[in-house]
Design an enzyme around this catalytic site. Structure first.
Site, PDB file in Angstrom:
ATOM      1  N   LYS A 114       1.327  14.902   1.870  1.00  0.00           N
ATOM      2  CA  LYS A 114       1.969  15.032   2.954  1.00  0.00           C
ATOM      3  C   LYS A 114       3.593  15.685   2.102  1.00  0.00           C
ATOM      4  CE  LYS A 114       0.651  12.253   6.645  1.00  0.00           C
ATOM      5  NZ  LYS A 114       0.977  10.249   7.219  1.00  0.00           N
ATOM      6  N   LYS A 197      -9.337  20.115   8.343  1.00  0.00           N
ATOM      7  CA  LYS A 197     -10.015  18.535   9.489  1.00  0.00           C
ATOM      8  C   LYS A 197      -9.927  18.965  10.588  1.00  0.00           C
ATOM      9  CE  LYS A 197      -7.205  15.399   8.271  1.00  0.00           C
ATOM     10  NZ  LYS A 197      -6.742  14.153   7.865  1.00  0.00           N
ATOM     11  N   LYS A 200      -3.352  16.804  13.758  1.00  0.00           N
ATOM     12  CA  LYS A 200      -2.196  16.457  14.917  1.00  0.00           C
ATOM     13  C   LYS A 200      -1.044  17.658  13.943  1.00  0.00           C
ATOM     14  CE  LYS A 200      -1.458  11.862  13.566  1.00  0.00           C
ATOM     15  NZ  LYS A 200      -1.856  10.427  14.168  1.00  0.00           N
TER      16      LYS A 200
HETATM   17  P1  AMP Z   1      -4.339   8.514  12.183  1.00  0.00           P
HETATM   18  O1  AMP Z   1      -3.790   9.361  13.481  1.00  0.00           O
HETATM   19  O2  AMP Z   1      -3.773   9.908  11.037  1.00  0.00           O
HETATM   20  O3  AMP Z   1      -3.680   7.623  11.865  1.00  0.00           O
HETATM   21  O4  AMP Z   1      -5.776   8.825  11.723  1.00  0.00           O
HETATM   22  C1  AMP Z   1      -6.298   7.312  13.260  1.00  0.00           C
HETATM   23  C2  AMP Z   1      -7.960   7.657  12.366  1.00  0.00           C
HETATM   24  O5  AMP Z   1      -8.511   9.003  13.389  1.00  0.00           O
HETATM   25  C3  AMP Z   1      -8.624   7.401  11.416  1.00  0.00           C
HETATM   26  O6  AMP Z   1      -8.862   6.109  10.395  1.00  0.00           O
HETATM   27  C4  AMP Z   1      -8.693   9.042  10.452  1.00  0.00           C
HETATM   28  O7  AMP Z   1      -9.610   8.563   9.290  1.00  0.00           O
HETATM   29  C5  AMP Z   1      -9.265   9.776  11.788  1.00  0.00           C
HETATM   30  N1  AMP Z   1      -9.498  10.843  11.725  1.00  0.00           N
HETATM   31  C6  AMP Z   1      -8.155  11.075  11.954  1.00  0.00           C
HETATM   32  N2  AMP Z   1      -8.758  13.050  12.131  1.00  0.00           N
HETATM   33  C7  AMP Z   1     -10.041  12.951  11.812  1.00  0.00           C
HETATM   34  C8  AMP Z   1     -10.802  13.856  12.085  1.00  0.00           C
HETATM   35  N3  AMP Z   1     -10.887  15.217  11.836  1.00  0.00           N
HETATM   36  N4  AMP Z   1     -12.253  13.767  12.125  1.00  0.00           N
HETATM   37  C9  AMP Z   1     -12.883  12.634  11.868  1.00  0.00           C
HETATM   38  N5  AMP Z   1     -11.397  11.242  11.813  1.00  0.00           N
HETATM   39  C10 AMP Z   1     -10.371  11.595  12.436  1.00  0.00           C
END
Ligand code: AMP
Ligand code: TRP
Length: 333
Positions: A114, A197, A200
């Site tokens: 980041k 992966k 967003k």
């Molecule tokens: P965040 O939006 O970064 O707060 O992520 C929320 C949750 O979604 C976390 O547990 C991440 O590890 C999971 N996550 C985010 N992107 C992915 C992805 N592409 N595949 C699997 N898990 C994900």
């Protein structure tokens, strides 16, 4: 015996969750509320580690909470709350910051990624301490288990290290949590770039399937997902990463094992397969979108549900912090 405890968090940094969030994390949260004492938070304190517009943060915090309830979290069984409502998160984070080495924090790959994106000097100190705040979220609730995607492994290791260090220095205080990561869905990849992966922060929306998106665009994105050379539907991460990702998605959404899917599409080509994947996605997302819209149409009621969650969470957080303050050597007020 008391149920084991689970805690997880999700950032309110987008106008919708995406398929990676849903399959990698949120779906497990819903399952685990059946067997665990469950705490789930919308981590708005984490969201402000990068520049954030106040009105967008307010809107996205409600959208995130609404999606959690819409996805199946039951306010009777799960404590769903907004992180900033429970002041102890920042208090414990400070104490853990004082136990963390500079080098230890500097090794966190999410920070490195980041800060590279925002520019080394533009990155805030908050972004640097982000994983330590996450450790505080988890340790505060004495969580046994933390359901997340694979990208959170390193933060979970740091959490265990910090918990252990505190226990060693000040006496047994924290439960050391285990990550709960389902191998099959730990990393859902971008539909346009199966080496990355789904995220967003990805450069193009074409690779992301948003939970709150309409059926039309969802179908279009699946049909346009990059596929690999050849025309056979086979699970082969190495040579067919795009098709393999779609197989993982289809399998997770329908409960059909991958080998069975491969057999079903034998000789049928990519088109039929993709059409079915698109339908599975639309079928999974539509009820969640409709329930989310309904929950968002009554903000007062949604805020009331979150206030109940905050009260329940505060009760646990307060007990942990009383112990922590005393062990560290702070005088009681
Ligand atoms: P965040 O939006 O970064 O707060 O992520 C929320 C949750 O979604 C976390 O547990 C991440 O590890 C999971 N996550 C985010 N992107 C992915 C992805 N592409 N595949 C699997 N898990 C994900
Ligand atoms: N860092 C997590 C993510 O990016 C979000 C998060 C914050 C979290 N606090 C947490 C996850 C506590 C699990 C437990 O997805």
């Amino acid at each position: 015996m008391a149920r084991p405890r689970v805690l997880s968090g999700i950032q309110p940094t987008a106008d919708s969750f995406h398929l990676g969030n849903y399959l990698g994390a949120v779906r497990q949260w819903v399952t685990l509320q059946e067997t665990h004492d469950a705490y789930y938070c919308v981590v708005d304190l984490h969201a402000i580690t990068v520049p954030t517009e106040p009105d967008a943060l307010r809107r996205r915090s409600r959208v995130a909470a609404a999606q959690l309830f819409a996805a199946g979290l039951d306010p009777e069984r799960s404590t769903v709350f907004v992180q900033s409502h429970v002041r102890e998160h920042t208090e414990l984070a400070w104490i853990l910051i004082c136990l963390t080495g500079m080098g230890e924090a500097a090794r966190m790959t999410q920070f490195k990624d980041k800060s590279a994106k925002y520019g080394e000097s533009a990155a805030s100190v908050g972004l640097f301490t982000y994983p330590i705040l996450q450790a505080a979220d988890i340790l505060l609730y004495q969580a046994d288990s933390v359901p997340v995607g694979a990208d959170q492994k390193q933060h979970l290791e740091l959490t265990r290290d910090l918990g252990q260090r505190f226990n060693h220095r000040f006496g047994e205080t924290f439960t050391l949590p285990e990550p709960y990561i389902l191998k099959e869905v730990e990393k859902i990849t971008d539909l346009q770039d199966p080496s990355a992966k789904m995220s967003k922060s990805s450069s193009s929306p074409a690779g992301i399937l948003d939970v709150l998106e309409q059926p039309g665009p969802l179908r279009k994105k699946v049909m346009r997902a990059v596929t690999d050379t050849g025309s056979e539907v086979l699970f082969d991460e190495e040579n067919k990463p795009g098709i393999s990702n779609l197989l993982r998605i289809q399998s997770a959404l329908t409960g059909t094992p991958i080998p069975e899917l491969v057999a079903r599409y034998d000789g049928q080509g990519y088109g039929t397969f993709k059409k079915d994947v698109a339908e599975a996605v639309v079928e999974a997302f539509t009820p969640i979108r409709e329930r989310t819209e309904k929950l968002l149409s009554d903000e007062a009621e949604l805020d009331r549900m979150l206030a109940i969650g905050a009260r329940r969470a505060s009760e646990v957080a307060r007990r942990t912090m009383e112990m922590v303050r005393d062990r560290v050597g702070f005088l009681s007020a």
